[in-house]
Every structure is written in structure tokens, then in C-alpha cells.
Design an enzyme around this catalytic site. Structure first.
Site, short mmCIF file in Angstrom:
data_model
loop_
_atom_site.label_atom_id
_atom_site.label_comp_id
_atom_site.label_asym_id
_atom_site.label_seq_id
_atom_site.Cartn_x
_atom_site.Cartn_y
_atom_site.Cartn_z
CG ASP A 17 -1.82 1.22 1.30
OD1 ASP A 17 -2.32 1.47 0.20
OD2 ASP A 17 -1.86 1.77 2.37
CG ASP A 19 -1.80 8.25 2.36
OD1 ASP A 19 -0.96 8.84 2.89
OD2 ASP A 19 -2.83 9.17 1.87
#
Length: 349
Positions: A17, A19
Site C-alpha cells: 500500500d 498512503d
């Protein structure tokens, strides 16, 4: 029990991932870029999986690379790409698809041989539309949703990149793609097929890009309801990193079950100390945690904060699964939240 190998030694690929894991807004997460460089240097593949369908992969890769992490456009797997792949498997090559969203949606459709049609196209183009791909786009207007609703009311296939209800911005939470899906669904009385996290298609596309088997692939993320639940739905192991928004109290209150709990991406390069049961206590490293009813008692010793958190979560989740009151257990988990905040002050968003 701690092993003699680094955690990453058990995997051939990482679905990472962005953010809250690699960056927070414009700022790098400490140690993340160096850790990813070291992971790639070991021969482990890394792809970055994002639910953000508005940005093109080259733009995302440029941001990641500028922070010092290894990234090219081909290393970015987006929910728009997953949606385009879904439609390409169902439609004839060259079919026209309404691109309801930003540049990421348009580029993803073009890449799989479909023809994107924007909502303000002329009527002849709109009449050729065979499906709708909906992703987030800041430029979307009310008339664009009216066009989509008119087309979808005829029963055309409808695929959505993701259904995140909110989008984090520096000032707080803004309506996300899920909110705009609800807008259309309320009028149409139907819902789209969703391909982004926590649904499996984005992870399957990431596995295809990596060329790794699910048993040898690790998903890394900070959000329990998308990254960790999505990995479970796709049948791959997950590492929950504590550099993002979700806290131990969120884990205890929900149903997610990460395979590992990491302080940061740097922990991928260390042996993993898993919590173990010891009579009425849980241990991790030199940390010891005891449950007294629904109350949590921490004995950190000289353990790292993440080891205390692992032991504490093991105790709380065992109590939760044994019927403990979630409200009380969440109170105990908030002590772990405070421990993390004291150890590593972070941006709330």
C-alpha cells in the site's frame, strides 16, 4: 517465537500500500524507502497497489521514486487497471466504455484495448457505450453522473474501481468514490461490481504483475478494512504496519486478522518475534502482558514498542474471541494506542 530469518525471507513478492505506508501526503514515512530498496535488493518483487483510480501509474511511480523507493510505472497496480481488466475480459476488443473518473480511468481502459468515452462526448459516441467504469475524479460534474445514470438505466455492465466512502485530505475526510457510487445506486436501485481493496480483483492483478504464488506473497498495508481484509479475501498473508491511521483499538473493535504486526516497513528485514502464550500471560520479546478480566496490564521490560503491542493485541484478541466485551477491550487497546503515539509521534491523517 523469533526465527533466525528475516520476515521477508519467507516471500517472493510484496503487494505494498502507499498512503500511510510509504508516504503520508507529500512526506515520506521514515525508513520506508530504505526498507523497500533492501527488499528489492534481495530479489523480492514489489508492486504498489492503490485504490486511487484518478492518478495514472507514472504519476504515482514518480512520487514514490522521488522519496527514494524503487518504482516505475509498471510497479503500480491501480483499482482503475483492475476495473479495466474486468471489463476487457467481458467485452469485445475496442468496445466503448464510459470513463467516469479521472485520467487513471481513461489510461487504464486504453491499455487493455478498450475505447474510453468521456461523459460529455457527443450522442453518437455515447450510443456506442457498452459498459461503465466508475472511478474517483475531482473534475466530475452533476451532468456527468446524469449521463452515467441514463446509460446504466439500460442495464449496461457497471464496474467501480473502489468503494471507499471517504478520501483523506490534509484538512480531514472528503467524499470518496463510494459516496458517488451511492449517489448513482440510489437512483438506479442497483450497485456496481467493485474491484478495488478490500475486494480480491486488485490483489489478483498484483499477483499477476509480480508473477508470484499467493502463498509466497505478502500484502502490506495500514488500513484494516481495506488492506488487511482485502489480503484475507484474496488468500494471501498480510502485514499491518502501524505508521498509518488505524490503531490497535481499531483492530480490537473489528474483525480483521493480520498475519503480522509491524512497527514500520523496516521490520520486514528483521526476524519476526511472534507473541506466545505463557500461562496467564502473553509474551513477545521481553514484553509480558496479562489480562485481568477485560483489563490489560503491560510489563514492557526493555522490549520495543511494537513487541509490547503484539503481546497486548494477542491478549486482547484472545479475550475478544472468548466473548469479552468489545467496549471494555477497546479501552485496554487504547493504552497500546498511547504507547505507540509516545514512541513514534505521527501525523493523524
Amino acid at each position: 517465537m523469533a526465527t533466525d530469518e528475516t520476515l521477508i525471507a519467507g516471500y517472493d513478492g510484496v503487494v505494498c500500500d502507499l498512503d500511510g505506508v510509504v508516504y503520508r501526503g507529500a512526506d515520506a514515512v521514515p525508513e520506508a524507502a530504505d526498507a523497500l530498496q533492501a527488499v528489492v535488493a534481495r530479489g523480492v518483487g514489489v508492486v504498489y497497489a492503490t485504490n486511487n483510480a484518478s492518478r495514472v501509474p507514472a504519476e504515482v511511480a514518480e512520487q514514490v521514486a522521488a522519496l527514494g523507493a524503487p518504482a516505475t510505472a509498471g510497479d503500480v497496480v491501480s483499482s482503475a487497471q483492475a476495473g479495466a481488466a474486468r471489463l476487457a475480459a467481458e467485452l469485445q476488443p475496442g468496445s466503448a466504455v464510459l470513463a467516469l473518473g479521472g485520467d487513471g480511468v481513461v489510461e487504464a481502459l486504453e491499455a487493455v484495448g478498450l475505447q474510453p468515452v468521456v461523459p460529455d462526448a457527443d450522442q453518437r459516441e455515447l450510443d456506442r457505450v457498452a459498459a461503465v467504469l466508475q472511478g474517483y475524479g475531482k473534475q466530475l460534474r452533476v451532468r456527468d453522473f446524469e449521463t452515467a445514470a441514463r446509460l446504466l438505466s439500460t442495464g449496461l455492465p457497471w464496474v467501480a474501481s473502489n468503494d471507499d466512502a471517504t478520501l483523506p485530505l490534509p484538512w480531514g475526510q472528503s467524499p470518496g468514490n463510494g459516496a458517488y457510487i451511492d449517489l448513482l445506486a440510489g437512483a438506479l436501485r442497483r450497485r456496481p461490481d467493485v474491484v478495488g481493496k478490500p475486494h480480491p480483483p486488485l490483489y489478483r492483478l498484483a499477483l499477476d504483475r509480480l508473477g508470484t504464488k499467493s502463498a509466497r506473497t505478502l500484502a502490506v498495508g495500514d488500513r484494516l478494512s481495506t488492506d488487511i481484509d482485502g489480503a484475507a479475501a484474496a488468500g494471501i498473508d498480510s502485514a499491518w504496519v502501524l505508521t498509518g491511521v488505524d490503531r490497535p483499538s481499531d483492530l480490537v473493535a473489528g474483525e480483521a486478522s493480520p498475519t503480522y504486526v509491524l512497527g514500520s516497513l523496516a521490520d520486514l528485514l528483521l526476524p519476526y518475534a511472534a507473541p506466545t502464550r505463557d500461562a496467564d500471560a502473553w509474551r513477545c520479546g521481553s514484553a509480558r502482558v496479562v489480562m485481568d478480566g477485560d483489563d490489560l496490564h503491560l510489563e514492557p521490560g526493555d522490549a520495543a514498542a511494537v513487541e509490547v503491542v503484539r503481546a497486548g493485541l494477542a491478549a486482547l484478541l484472545a479475550r475478544r474471541d472468548g466473548g469479552g466485551a468489545r467496549d471494555r477491550l477497546r479501552d485496554g487497546a487504547e493504552e497500546l494506542d498511547r504507547l505507540l503515539e509516545a514512541d513514534t509521534p505521527r501525523d493523524p491523517g
